[in-house]
Motif scaffolding. Structure first.
Motif, PDB file in Angstrom:
ATOM      1  N   PRO A 119       0.831  -1.206   0.000  1.00 29.15           N
ATOM      2  CA  PRO A 119       0.000   0.000   0.000  1.00 29.15           C
ATOM      3  C   PRO A 119       0.868   1.259   0.000  1.00 29.15           C
ATOM      4  O   PRO A 119       1.943   1.274   0.603  1.00 29.15           O
ATOM      5  N   SER A 134      -1.706   5.335  -8.769  1.00 26.37           N
ATOM      6  CA  SER A 134      -1.369   4.084  -9.479  1.00 26.37           C
ATOM      7  C   SER A 134      -2.631   3.284  -9.751  1.00 26.37           C
ATOM      8  O   SER A 134      -2.790   2.682 -10.820  1.00 26.37           O
ATOM      9  N   ASN A 156      -1.753  -7.097  -2.637  1.00 27.63           N
ATOM     10  CA  ASN A 156      -0.328  -6.735  -2.639  1.00 27.63           C
ATOM     11  C   ASN A 156       0.472  -7.817  -1.934  1.00 27.63           C
ATOM     12  O   ASN A 156      -0.091  -8.583  -1.145  1.00 27.63           O
TER      13      ASN A 156
HETATM   14  N1  URA Z   1       1.215   0.402  -5.215  1.00 23.59           N
HETATM   15  C1  URA Z   1       1.066  -0.900  -4.927  1.00 23.59           C
HETATM   16  O1  URA Z   1       1.934  -1.718  -5.221  1.00 23.59           O
HETATM   17  N2  URA Z   1      -0.021  -1.287  -4.330  1.00 23.59           N
HETATM   18  C2  URA Z   1      -0.995  -0.455  -3.991  1.00 23.59           C
HETATM   19  O2  URA Z   1      -1.992  -0.893  -3.427  1.00 23.59           O
HETATM   20  C3  URA Z   1      -0.838   0.900  -4.322  1.00 23.59           C
HETATM   21  C4  URA Z   1       0.278   1.314  -4.931  1.00 23.59           C
END
Ligand code: URA
Length: 263
Positions: A119, A134, A156
Motif C-alpha cells: 500500500p 497508481s 499486494n
Molecule cells: N502500489 C502498490 O503496489 N499497491 C498499492 O496498493 C498501491 C500502490
C-alpha cells in the motif's frame, strides 16, 4: 514558520511523510547512513524492477515469524478467516507504523488476480489496495482491455505500507508471503497479473528485473498443486514516472486478455 510549513508540505507531496530517524542524515555521504543505520530510501528503479535478491526460501525458513504465519494461514478456510488472522498477526513490524491493514479487495470469484507491491499513502489511509494515482492508472489500463476493477481481485505482497514507501526488505516480504499465497489458494484465479519486480520476484521466487520478465507467462505452483499462469508487467507507479513504457504495457495487457480467453 511559513517556509518550514511549505517545506513539510513539499515532503508530504513527494511521499516523505514518516520520520524514520531522530537524526538528520546526509544520504550523499553513505557512511552517514551506514553508521546511523537509517532505512534506505526507495530506489527510483525499484518499482520498475532492476534485479534485486529474490525473497529466498532461505530467508523464509530462517524466520520464526514466517513459520508462525504459515501455520496460521493453513487454518484459514475463507477469505474472511484469513483477513481476521492477518489483522491479529504481529509478526511483521510494518504493522506498527501503518494506519491500516490493507487486505485484498474485489471479487472473490475473480478469474484475474492482480498483485502489486505494498500500500502507498492513499491505500494506507483508505484501507484498500490500488486506490491512489497508481490505482487510477491501473483501472484505466484494465478498462482499455474490457476488464473492470470490480471483476478482479486486487492485492499486494505486503498488507502494510512501508514507512515513506521504501522498498520492502526480503524479511518483510517473506513473513507476509504466506498470507498472499493463501489468498491465491482461496481465490483460485485463472490468471495472475504481477505488477513490478517486487511482486514478480516474491511470488515466483525469482531475482530478475521487470524488463527481463515482462510479457512472459510463467506458471505459479501453489503448495496445494494449483498451477496458475502469471503475466508480469510494469508497475503503474513506474509508468506514471516513465510514460514511454506504456506502449509495452499495452502489449502485455493485450496478451493477458488473449490468454484469458483461452482458459
Ligand atoms: N502500489 C502498490 O503496489 N499497491 C498499492 O496498493 C498501491 C500502490
Amino acid at each position: 514558520m511559513k517556509d518550514a510549513q511549505e517545506i513539510l508540505n513539499w515532503y508530504i507531496l513527494a511521499g516523505v511523510d514518516t520520520l524514520c530517524s531522530d537524526a538528520t542524515l546526509n544520504y550523499v555521504h553513505s557512511e552517514d547512513v551506514a553508521t546511523k543505520g537509517a532505512a534506505t530510501p526507495k530506489q527510483t528503479e525499484a518499482a520498475q524492477g532492476s534485479a534485486r535478491p529474490a525473497t529466498t526460501i532461505l530467508a523464509q525458513t530462517k524466520s520464526a515469524a514466517y513459520i508462525n504465519a504459515r501455520e496460521i494461514c493453513a487454518q484459514a478456510h475463507t477469505l474472511d478467516d484469513l483477513k481476521a488472522m492477518l489483522e491479529n498477526f504481529e509478526g511483521c513490524a510494518l504493522k506498527f507504523s501503518a494506519n491500516s491493514t490493507v487486505f485484498g479487495y474485489g471479487n472473490p470469484q475473480a478469474e484475474i488476480m492482480i498483485i502489486g507491491e505494498a500500500p502507498g499513502a492513499d491505500e494506507d489511509r483508505i484501507g484498500e489496495p490500488f486506490v491512489g494515482r497508481s490505482g487510477h492508472l491501473l483501472d484505466k489500463m484494465l478498462s482499455a482491455i474490457g476488464i473492470q476493477r470490480q471483476d478482479c481481485y486486487i492485492t499486494n505482497i505486503l498488507p502494510w505500507r512501508p514507512p515513506g514507501n521504501r522498498t520492502p526488505t526480503d524479511g518483510e516480504v517473506a513473513v507476509c508471503l504466506p498470507f498472499l499465497q493463501r489468498q491465491i489458494e482461496l481465490i483460485k484465479p485463472k490468471i495472475i497479473l504481477l505488477l513490478g519486480a517486487s511482486a514478480a520476484n516474491a511470488v515466483l521466487n525469482l531475482s530478475s528485473s521487470v524488463s527481463q520478465l515482462r510479457g512472459q507467462f510463467i506458471d505459479y505452483q501453489s503448495e496445494n498443486n494449483l498451477s496458475i499462469p502469471t503475466l508480469i508487467s510494469y508497475h503503474p507507479a513506474y509508468l506514471l514516472r516513465t510514460p514511454t513504457q506504456k506502449a509495452k504495457t499495452w502489449v502485455d495487457f493485450l496478451r493477458l486478455r488473449k490468454k484469458l480467453a483461452t482458459l
